[in-house]
Design a protein around this motif. Structure first.
Motif, PDB file in Angstrom:
ATOM      1  N   THR A 176      26.602  23.076  -8.999  1.00  0.00           N
ATOM      2  CA  THR A 176      25.420  22.989  -9.849  1.00  0.00           C
ATOM      3  C   THR A 176      24.924  21.553  -9.994  1.00  0.00           C
ATOM      4  O   THR A 176      23.797  21.326 -10.421  1.00  0.00           O
ATOM      5  CB  THR A 176      25.715  23.572 -11.242  1.00  0.00           C
ATOM      6  N   GLU A 177      25.746  20.558  -9.643  1.00  0.00           N
ATOM      7  CA  GLU A 177      25.330  19.161  -9.700  1.00  0.00           C
ATOM      8  C   GLU A 177      24.506  18.751  -8.485  1.00  0.00           C
ATOM      9  O   GLU A 177      23.831  17.716  -8.504  1.00  0.00           O
ATOM     10  CB  GLU A 177      26.567  18.250  -9.796  1.00  0.00           C
ATOM     11  N   PHE A 178      24.562  19.537  -7.411  1.00  0.00           N
ATOM     12  CA  PHE A 178      23.934  19.129  -6.160  1.00  0.00           C
ATOM     13  C   PHE A 178      22.415  18.946  -6.264  1.00  0.00           C
ATOM     14  O   PHE A 178      21.880  17.948  -5.750  1.00  0.00           O
ATOM     15  CB  PHE A 178      24.260  20.127  -5.045  1.00  0.00           C
ATOM     16  N   PRO A 179      21.648  19.870  -6.867  1.00  0.00           N
ATOM     17  CA  PRO A 179      20.187  19.695  -6.896  1.00  0.00           C
ATOM     18  C   PRO A 179      19.743  18.357  -7.469  1.00  0.00           C
ATOM     19  O   PRO A 179      18.842  17.706  -6.930  1.00  0.00           O
ATOM     20  CB  PRO A 179      19.722  20.869  -7.772  1.00  0.00           C
ATOM     21  N   GLU A 180      20.375  17.926  -8.555  1.00  0.00           N
ATOM     22  CA  GLU A 180      19.964  16.664  -9.179  1.00  0.00           C
ATOM     23  C   GLU A 180      20.295  15.458  -8.302  1.00  0.00           C
ATOM     24  O   GLU A 180      19.471  14.560  -8.115  1.00  0.00           O
ATOM     25  CB  GLU A 180      20.638  16.512 -10.543  1.00  0.00           C
ATOM     26  N   VAL A 181      21.488  15.439  -7.717  1.00  0.00           N
ATOM     27  CA  VAL A 181      21.897  14.279  -6.942  1.00  0.00           C
ATOM     28  C   VAL A 181      21.126  14.174  -5.630  1.00  0.00           C
ATOM     29  O   VAL A 181      20.790  13.074  -5.188  1.00  0.00           O
ATOM     30  CB  VAL A 181      23.427  14.288  -6.695  1.00  0.00           C
ATOM     31  N   ILE A 182      20.803  15.298  -5.005  1.00  0.00           N
ATOM     32  CA  ILE A 182      20.073  15.229  -3.745  1.00  0.00           C
ATOM     33  C   ILE A 182      18.618  14.839  -3.980  1.00  0.00           C
ATOM     34  O   ILE A 182      18.003  14.154  -3.152  1.00  0.00           O
ATOM     35  CB  ILE A 182      20.170  16.561  -2.969  1.00  0.00           C
ATOM     36  N   ALA A 183      18.057  15.223  -5.135  1.00  0.00           N
ATOM     37  CA  ALA A 183      16.694  14.812  -5.467  1.00  0.00           C
ATOM     38  C   ALA A 183      16.635  13.306  -5.705  1.00  0.00           C
ATOM     39  O   ALA A 183      15.682  12.631  -5.309  1.00  0.00           O
ATOM     40  CB  ALA A 183      16.198  15.572  -6.693  1.00  0.00           C
ATOM     41  N   ALA A 184      17.672  12.767  -6.345  1.00  0.00           N
ATOM     42  CA  ALA A 184      17.702  11.340  -6.651  1.00  0.00           C
ATOM     43  C   ALA A 184      17.839  10.471  -5.406  1.00  0.00           C
ATOM     44  O   ALA A 184      17.511   9.284  -5.441  1.00  0.00           O
ATOM     45  CB  ALA A 184      18.847  11.049  -7.613  1.00  0.00           C
ATOM     46  N   ASN A 185      18.306  11.050  -4.303  1.00  0.00           N
ATOM     47  CA  ASN A 185      18.547  10.266  -3.093  1.00  0.00           C
ATOM     48  C   ASN A 185      17.572  10.595  -1.957  1.00  0.00           C
ATOM     49  O   ASN A 185      17.831  10.257  -0.803  1.00  0.00           O
ATOM     50  CB  ASN A 185      19.978  10.494  -2.614  1.00  0.00           C
TER      51      ASN A 185
END
Length: 291
Positions: A176-185
C-alpha cells in the motif's frame, strides 16, 4: 462457474515421487464467493493438495503443492470453467509439499493496494517477456535505445533475499506504500523504460497500471514475475534467491529451495551465515529480532 467439486479419491504418492508446486493468478470479476469456496476446498482436499487459494471480487490467486497427477487433475477441473481456460501457472519441484495445510480464503483484493480504480481485468499495462528483458539487460537498453530501469515492487525483507542487479528498491514495508513512493519519484525515471517486477506478477501488474495512470509513458510489467524469469532464462542479471511464502523460504534461480530459513519469531529471512550466530535459536529468535 464450478457448481460441484471434483470427485476424486486421493492416493499416497510413491516415496520417490517429487511434489509439484504451482503458483497462478487471474484478475477477473468473481461473484458468489461464499458459494464457490466450498467447491475449491473440497476439490483440493480430495486431491490431497496443500496450499492457499485466495478468492476475491477481483480474481483468484493460488499456491498449491501436490503430486503431478493430482495437480494436473486440479488444473483440468479449474480450466473447465471457461473464465479460467487460459489460466497460466508457474511450477517448481520439492521433495516435500511446500505447504502444511490447505486453506481457501475470501479476501477483498488479490494483493492489497487500496486503489479501487485499478482494475487489471479491464486492461493490463504492457508486459515484457523474460527472454526480451534479458536481451534488454544484456545490451543495456530497450529496442528503442532507451535505458532500462528495474523497479522492485516487493517488500524490503523480500528484496533482501535477492533481486535484479542495479534495481531500484524503495524499501517499502507493505504494498500500500508503493503508489505514494512511485509518484514522488516520477521525475527521476523520466526518459527511461521502467520494468516493474515482483515474485509472480500480481503486484507488478497493479503497479504498472498505476504508473500509467499517473503519467509514466514507458512502463512494463515483467510477465510472470521473477519465478517465470527463472523458469525461462535462469538467473542472468539477478543476484541472490527469490523469497516465497511457504516452508521453502526462498528459491534459487534453478527453482530449487535455498538454504535460507525464516525466523519463527519475527519472520525475517535468516541466511546460512546468520544461522551460525549464537542469537539464532531455532523457533525462538534470530540476529534481527534478538538485537
Amino acid at each position: 462457474m464450478h457448481a460441484t467439486p471434483l470427485t476424486f479419491i486421493a492416493t499416497m504418492p510413491a516415496s520417490t515421487e517429487r511434489f509439484v508446486n504451482i503458483a497462478a493468478y487471474k484478475f477477473i470479476t468473481f461473484e458468489d464467493l461464499e458459494a464457490i469456496r466450498p467447491c475449491y476446498q473440497e476439490t483440493c482436499l480430495a486431491l490431497g493438495l496443500k496450499g492457499t487459494i485466495l478468492l476475491t471480487p477481483e480474481g483468484i490467486n493460488l499456491f498449491l503443492s501436490g503430486t503431478r497427477a493430482h495437480i494436473d487433475s486440479f488444473l483440468l477441473w479449474v480450466r473447465s470453467d471457461a473464465r479460467f481456460a487460459d489460466l497460466e501457472v508457474k511450477e517448481s519441484y520439492s521433495d516435500e509439499q511446500s505447504h502444511k495445510r490447505m486453506l481457501v480464503k475470501i479476501k477483498k483484493e488479490i494483493i492489497t493496494m487500496r486503489m479501487p480504480l485499478i482494475q487489471p481485468e479491464l486492461g493490463r499495462a504492457p508486459a515484457v517477456k523474460a527472454a526480451t528483458l534479458k536481451r534488454w539487460l544484456d545490451q543495456g537498453h530497450d529496442d528503442d535505445g532507451k535505458p532500462v530501469v528495474m523497479v522492485d515492487t516487493r517488500n524490503a525483507f523480500e528484496v533482501d533475499v535477492g533481486t535484479f542487479d542495479n534495481t531500484i528498491d524503495y524499501r517499502i514495508e507493505k504494498f500500500t506504500e508503493f503508489p505514494e513512493v512511485i509518484a514522488a519519484n516520477r521525475a527521476a525515471l523520466a526518459d527511461k523504460t521502467v520494468v516493474t517486477f515482483c515474485t509472480g506478477g500480481i503486484r507488478c501488474e497493479k503497479a504498472a497500471i498505476h504508473m500509467q495512470n499517473i503519467g509514466y509513458d514507458s512502463v512494463y510489467q515483467l510477465e510472470g514475475g521473477i519465478l517465470k524469469y527463472f523458469e525461462e532464462v535462469g538467473g542472468a542479471h539477478y543476484t541472490g534467491d527469490c523469497f516465497v511464502f511457504d516452508y521453502r523460504t526462498a528459491l534459487t534461480p534453478q527453482l530449487q529451495p535455498s538454504v535460507t530459513v525464516q525466523c519463527f519469531a519475527c519472520r525475517a529471512v535468516v541466511t546460512p551465515r546468520q544461522q551460525l550466530d549464537p542469537r539464532y535459536v531455532y523457533e525462538v529468535s534470530c540476529p534481527q529480532c534478538a538485537q
